[in-house]
Write a protein that holds these residues in place. Sequence first.
Motif, mmCIF file in Angstrom:
data_model
loop_
_atom_site.group_PDB
_atom_site.id
_atom_site.type_symbol
_atom_site.label_atom_id
_atom_site.label_comp_id
_atom_site.label_asym_id
_atom_site.label_seq_id
_atom_site.Cartn_x
_atom_site.Cartn_y
_atom_site.Cartn_z
ATOM 1 N N ARG A 23 0.858 -1.191 0.000
ATOM 2 C CA ARG A 23 0.000 0.000 0.000
ATOM 3 C C ARG A 23 0.886 1.230 0.000
ATOM 4 N N ASN A 24 0.402 2.281 -0.653
ATOM 5 C CA ASN A 24 1.136 3.540 -0.685
ATOM 6 C C ASN A 24 0.465 4.491 0.310
ATOM 7 N N LYS A 25 0.835 4.366 1.590
ATOM 8 C CA LYS A 25 0.217 5.189 2.635
ATOM 9 C C LYS A 25 0.551 6.660 2.453
ATOM 10 N N LYS A 26 1.730 6.933 1.928
ATOM 11 C CA LYS A 26 2.158 8.320 1.726
ATOM 12 C C LYS A 26 1.247 9.032 0.722
ATOM 13 N N ALA A 27 0.737 8.284 -0.262
ATOM 14 C CA ALA A 27 -0.148 8.880 -1.263
ATOM 15 C C ALA A 27 -1.433 9.390 -0.611
ATOM 16 N N TYR A 28 -1.971 8.618 0.327
ATOM 17 C CA TYR A 28 -3.201 9.048 0.999
ATOM 18 C C TYR A 28 -2.930 10.240 1.922
ATOM 19 N N HIS A 29 -1.708 10.371 2.395
ATOM 20 C CA HIS A 29 -1.350 11.500 3.244
ATOM 21 C C HIS A 29 -1.149 12.770 2.419
ATOM 22 N N ASP A 30 -0.573 12.634 1.234
ATOM 23 C CA ASP A 30 -0.201 13.793 0.422
ATOM 24 C C ASP A 30 -1.238 14.201 -0.618
ATOM 25 N N TYR A 31 -2.226 13.325 -0.909
ATOM 26 C CA TYR A 31 -3.162 13.596 -1.996
ATOM 27 C C TYR A 31 -4.601 13.281 -1.596
ATOM 28 N N GLN A 36 -3.528 16.575 -17.480
ATOM 29 C CA GLN A 36 -2.987 17.752 -18.160
ATOM 30 C C GLN A 36 -3.849 18.989 -17.921
ATOM 31 N N GLN A 37 -5.169 18.849 -18.076
ATOM 32 C CA GLN A 37 -6.070 20.001 -17.972
ATOM 33 C C GLN A 37 -6.246 20.483 -16.540
ATOM 34 N N LEU A 38 -6.458 19.555 -15.620
ATOM 35 C CA LEU A 38 -6.794 19.926 -14.249
ATOM 36 C C LEU A 38 -5.582 19.956 -13.331
ATOM 37 N N GLY A 39 -4.416 19.572 -13.850
ATOM 38 C CA GLY A 39 -3.215 19.567 -13.021
ATOM 39 C C GLY A 39 -3.226 18.494 -11.945
ATOM 40 N N LEU A 40 -3.841 17.354 -12.249
ATOM 41 C CA LEU A 40 -3.924 16.254 -11.298
ATOM 42 C C LEU A 40 -2.755 15.295 -11.507
ATOM 43 N N SER A 41 -2.504 14.450 -10.530
ATOM 44 C CA SER A 41 -1.431 13.459 -10.608
ATOM 45 C C SER A 41 -2.030 12.066 -10.670
ATOM 46 N N ILE A 42 -1.300 11.155 -11.304
ATOM 47 C CA ILE A 42 -1.705 9.752 -11.354
ATOM 48 C C ILE A 42 -0.720 8.991 -10.475
ATOM 49 N N ILE A 43 -1.222 8.431 -9.368
ATOM 50 C CA ILE A 43 -0.373 7.852 -8.334
ATOM 51 C C ILE A 43 -0.766 6.389 -8.089
ATOM 52 N N PRO A 44 0.217 5.462 -8.028
ATOM 53 C CA PRO A 44 -0.089 4.083 -7.619
ATOM 54 C C PRO A 44 -0.484 4.038 -6.141
ATOM 55 N N LEU A 45 -1.590 3.390 -5.834
ATOM 56 C CA LEU A 45 -2.100 3.336 -4.465
ATOM 57 C C LEU A 45 -1.877 1.980 -3.811
ATOM 58 N N ILE A 98 -4.416 2.414 -9.368
ATOM 59 C CA ILE A 98 -3.890 3.769 -9.529
ATOM 60 C C ILE A 98 -5.009 4.758 -9.269
ATOM 61 N N GLY A 99 -4.631 5.917 -8.781
ATOM 62 C CA GLY A 99 -5.629 6.920 -8.452
ATOM 63 C C GLY A 99 -5.345 8.234 -9.142
ATOM 64 N N LEU A 100 -6.402 8.899 -9.552
ATOM 65 C CA LEU A 100 -6.307 10.261 -10.067
ATOM 66 C C LEU A 100 -6.398 11.158 -8.839
ATOM 67 N N CYS A 101 -5.315 11.848 -8.536
ATOM 68 C CA CYS A 101 -5.187 12.520 -7.245
ATOM 69 C C CYS A 101 -4.928 14.014 -7.386
ATOM 70 N N LYS A 102 -5.393 14.747 -6.372
ATOM 71 C CA LYS A 102 -5.153 16.182 -6.272
ATOM 72 C C LYS A 102 -4.315 16.411 -5.024
ATOM 73 N N GLY A 103 -3.252 17.177 -5.144
ATOM 74 C CA GLY A 103 -2.339 17.402 -4.030
ATOM 75 C C GLY A 103 -2.993 18.133 -2.873
ATOM 76 N N LYS A 104 -2.633 17.730 -1.651
ATOM 77 C CA LYS A 104 -3.132 18.398 -0.453
ATOM 78 C C LYS A 104 -2.193 19.532 -0.083
ATOM 79 N N LYS A 105 -2.769 20.586 0.430
ATOM 80 C CA LYS A 105 -1.983 21.677 0.988
ATOM 81 C C LYS A 105 -1.687 21.339 2.448
ATOM 82 N N LEU A 106 -0.780 22.080 3.046
ATOM 83 C CA LEU A 106 -0.378 21.807 4.428
ATOM 84 C C LEU A 106 -1.563 21.917 5.384
ATOM 85 N N VAL A 150 -6.982 17.049 8.433
ATOM 86 C CA VAL A 150 -7.213 15.599 8.456
ATOM 87 C C VAL A 150 -6.646 15.011 9.737
ATOM 88 N N GLN A 151 -5.450 15.440 10.139
ATOM 89 C CA GLN A 151 -4.830 14.933 11.373
ATOM 90 C C GLN A 151 -5.650 15.317 12.603
#
Length: 153
Positions: A11-19, A99-108, A121-129, A135-136
Motif C-alpha cells: 500500500r502507498n500510505k504516503k499517497a493518501y497523506h499527500d493527496y 494535463q487540464q486539471l493539473g492532477l497526478s496519477i499515483i499508484p495506491l 492507480i488513483g487520479l489525485c489532487k495534491g493536499k496543501k499543508l 485531516v490529522q
Amino acid sequence: MSNEDIQVIARNKKAYHDYFVLETYEAGIELFGTEIKSIRQGRVNLKDSFCSVDDGEMFAIGMHISPYEQGNRFNREPMRKKRLLLHKREIMKLFGQSQQLGLSIIPLNLYIKNGRAKLEIGLCKGKKLYDKRAVQAKKDAQRDIERTLRDKY
C-alpha cells in the motif's frame, strides 16, 4: 467477486497523506518472471512512485521491486519503468484530466488478484499543508472520542 481471491502486497500510505484521491482504476502490470516472484514475497515499495503517459502508453515510474534472490542473471533493474495495462480510452481520459486539471496519477495499492499482479492507480489532487493538518486533527478527535467511549463503558 469475493474478497478471498485478492492478496494485498503493498500500500502507498504516503499517497493518501499527500493527496486527495478522486478516482481509482485497476491496471495490470507488464512484469518479468523474477519480478512477479519478488512481488509474491512482498518485496515491493510504492513510496514516491507516480505514473506518466508516453506515446499513448502508461508507465509506473519509481516503483521499486527488489531483485529476486534466486534470479541471478534474469533479474531486472529494480527501478525500471513498468508498463501498465489499461484500455486506450482509460489512458487518454487519465492523461487529459492530468494535463487540464493539473492532477497526478499515483499508484495506491499493489495486489494479486486471481494469480495476476494488479496495480490500483488513483487520479489525485495534491493536499496543501492546512488540509493535512485538518485531516490529522479530525483523526485525533475521533481517536479521543473512541477512547472516552471505551473507558466509560
